[in-house]
Design an enzyme around this catalytic site. Structure first.
Site, short mmCIF file in Angstrom:
data_model
loop_
_atom_site.label_atom_id
_atom_site.label_comp_id
_atom_site.label_asym_id
_atom_site.label_seq_id
_atom_site.Cartn_x
_atom_site.Cartn_y
_atom_site.Cartn_z
NE ARG A 18 4.86 31.90 -16.81
CZ ARG A 18 6.12 31.93 -17.19
NH1 ARG A 18 6.83 30.82 -17.19
NH2 ARG A 18 6.64 33.06 -17.55
CB THR A 19 1.69 26.72 -10.40
OG1 THR A 19 3.07 26.59 -10.72
CG2 THR A 19 1.18 25.42 -9.85
CE LYS A 79 -8.46 40.83 9.12
NZ LYS A 79 -9.20 40.16 8.03
NE ARG A 83 4.45 27.65 -5.24
CZ ARG A 83 4.79 27.30 -6.48
NH1 ARG A 83 4.27 26.24 -7.03
NH2 ARG A 83 5.67 27.98 -7.13
CG HIS A 99 5.64 21.74 -7.90
ND1 HIS A 99 4.27 21.67 -7.97
CD2 HIS A 99 5.99 22.80 -8.66
CE1 HIS A 99 3.83 22.65 -8.73
NE2 HIS A 99 4.85 23.35 -9.18
#
Ligand SMILES: [Zn+2]
Lengths: 154, 305
Positions: free
Chosen positions: B53-54, B82, B103, B131
């Site tokens: 959603r963000t 990796k 994020r 946030h």
């Protein structure tokens, strides 16, 4: 103890640094925070729990052939806020400083937060802001108040 | 407002916040006016943990400004698996985009990543850390429903791990809000947050139950108490049950109480609250797009700047 005796005691090395008035039991942490482990051949002597007029017991660290930089002295303040730094040349104390708390320290402590980005495999050195009675990770903001010496990055 | 990066709501002054919220109001009134404001701008999306959603909200915001996204995609399909460092990843991706949205599951990730890039970097969540865009949309929703002046707010639920809560509480200090923190003993605010609030001159008022203060609140901000925070299933069920609200409980509240939640909710707000005038949580979610539009536009500027 008289001042004359005191001078004699700290002047015993020929040239280098004497870190005096370290709180009893913190001498090895002082060496750790300075990254001194004897591996480079420095002559290091440590006095632990020596009777003192300022504390009941104090530690003394003497490092032959090495003069501490201001940065190193600043970092010491985290674990030895009362320490006196004596720079010795030819058996004479030529400079004497009290430690001062820096605004921040880099690459000295490791963050106790296992989920902090600095504890992963990233190309960053740790950085802590120095607060009045604690230090704080500049990345994840974790505050370390007790036993800062336990977080010295060796 | 000129900032290179948006890492935490702490870096925003009250004036910065108000300017973003004002811009969001203007955009809400006339979205067409900004439809080409960021034409040609590419936003790089780096989501190291799933937060659909963000991510969608940022994507919608830049597209409604006429821009577009380049998306790293799921971590499983990228170089990260990796063993590439975050520092290397952001240095590569900044070459593809005009700004980055990050994020990441680790605290401090955005602060560190921002030291390696020249384009603006926006923190979309760093572990239990910050946030800030969620905070801005929360503030916008509060301002629209209750106003930010003389506000009395109760923040309830998981206050220990809830990064939304930490950022919001800090930002609200700039508006002089009276804040009550309601949580079980084991999920109280961490000392880092209390320290920051004290620095701002806030007395932290903690409660184990919402009952005594509910009538005094203008806003009740509810967060989820997660099952994994408790080793014991019964303990979870019992404690979480004490931090649920429903329409009956809200009968003791002021008529104009606004109830918010960062969503998704599970059962901490009963469905019967949805139909009351208190419920603002869906509106809150919708506000994410216009607030992020306002923020992106402020950070990215345009050719006239
Ligand atoms: Zn940290």
């Amino acid at each position: 103890m008289t001042e004359t005796n005191h001078e004699l005691r700290v002047s015993k090395i020929r040239s280098g640094t004497v870190i005096d008035h370290v709180r009893g039991g913190q001498a090895l942490n002082v060496l750790a925070i300075l990254g001194i482990d004897g591996a480079d051949g420095e002559e290091v002597s440590v006095g632990m729990n020596v009777p003192s007029d300022r504390f009941a017991r104090k530690d003394i660290v003497k490092v032959e052939g090495r003069e501490l930089s201001q940065d190193e002295v600043d970092v010491l303040s985290l674990i030895a806020p009362d320490a006196t730094i004596n720079i010795v040349r030819d058996y004479e104390v030529v400079e004497k400083h009290r430690v001062e708390r820096p605004d921040s320290v880099e690459g000295v402590l490791s963050c106790p937060n296992a989920n902090c980005i600095t504890t992963g495999s990233e190309p960053v050195v740790s950085r802590f802001t120095v607060l009045e009675d604690a230090v704080r990770c500049a990345y994840c903001e974790t505050i370390v108040r007790d036993d800062i010496a336990a977080h010295i990055d060796t | 407002m000129r900032h290179d990066h948006l890492i935490t709501s702490k870096q925003l002054s009250r004036a910065d916040i108000e300017s973003i919220l004002d811009r969001a109001s203007e955009i809400d009134d006339d979205p067409e006016a900004v439809a080409q404001r960021q034409a040609g701008t590419l936003l790089g999306l780096l989501f190291f943990e799933p937060s659909t959603r963000t991510k969608m909200s940022f994507e919608a915001a830049i597209k409604r400004l006429g821009g577009d996204v380049v998306d790293m995609g799921a971590v499983e399909s990228s170089s990260v698996t990796k063993g590439e460092s975050l520092a290397d990843t952001v240095r590569v991706i900044e070459g593809y985009a005009d700004a980055l949205v990050l994020r990441h599951p680790r605290e401090g990730a955005a602060a560190m990543a921002s030291e390696f890039v020249d384009v603006p970097l926006l923190n979309a969540g760093d572990g239990a850390g910050h946030h800030p865009t969620q905070t801005l949309l929360d503030l916008y929703t509060i301002r629209e429903n209750a106003g930010l002046d003389d506000l009395t707010i109760g923040i309830m639920g998981d206050l220990k791990y809830g990064r939304t809560v930490h950022s919001l509480a800090y930002a609200l200090t700039k508006f002089g809000a009276t804040q009550h923190f309601i949580s079980p003993e084991s999920l109280r605010l961490p000392r880092e947050v209390i320290y920051d609030l004290h620095l701002e001159g806030v007395t932290v008022k903690e409660h184990e139950s919402v009952d005594e203060i509910l009538p005094s609140l203008d806003v009740l901000y509810v967060t989820r108490i997660q099952r994994e925070r408790f080793p014991d299933e019964n303990e979870y069920a019992q404690i979480a049950g004490e931090y649920r609200i429903n329409a009956e409980i809200l009968e003791d509240a002021a008529d104009d109480l606004t109830v918010m939640h960062p969503l998704p909710r599970v059962d901490e707000i009963a469905a019967d609250v949805d139909d009351t005038d208190h419920a603002a949580y869906f509106e809150q979610a919708h506000n994410g797009v216009i607030v992020r539009m306002a923020l992106l536009d402020s950070f990215l500027g345009d050719d006239d700047d």
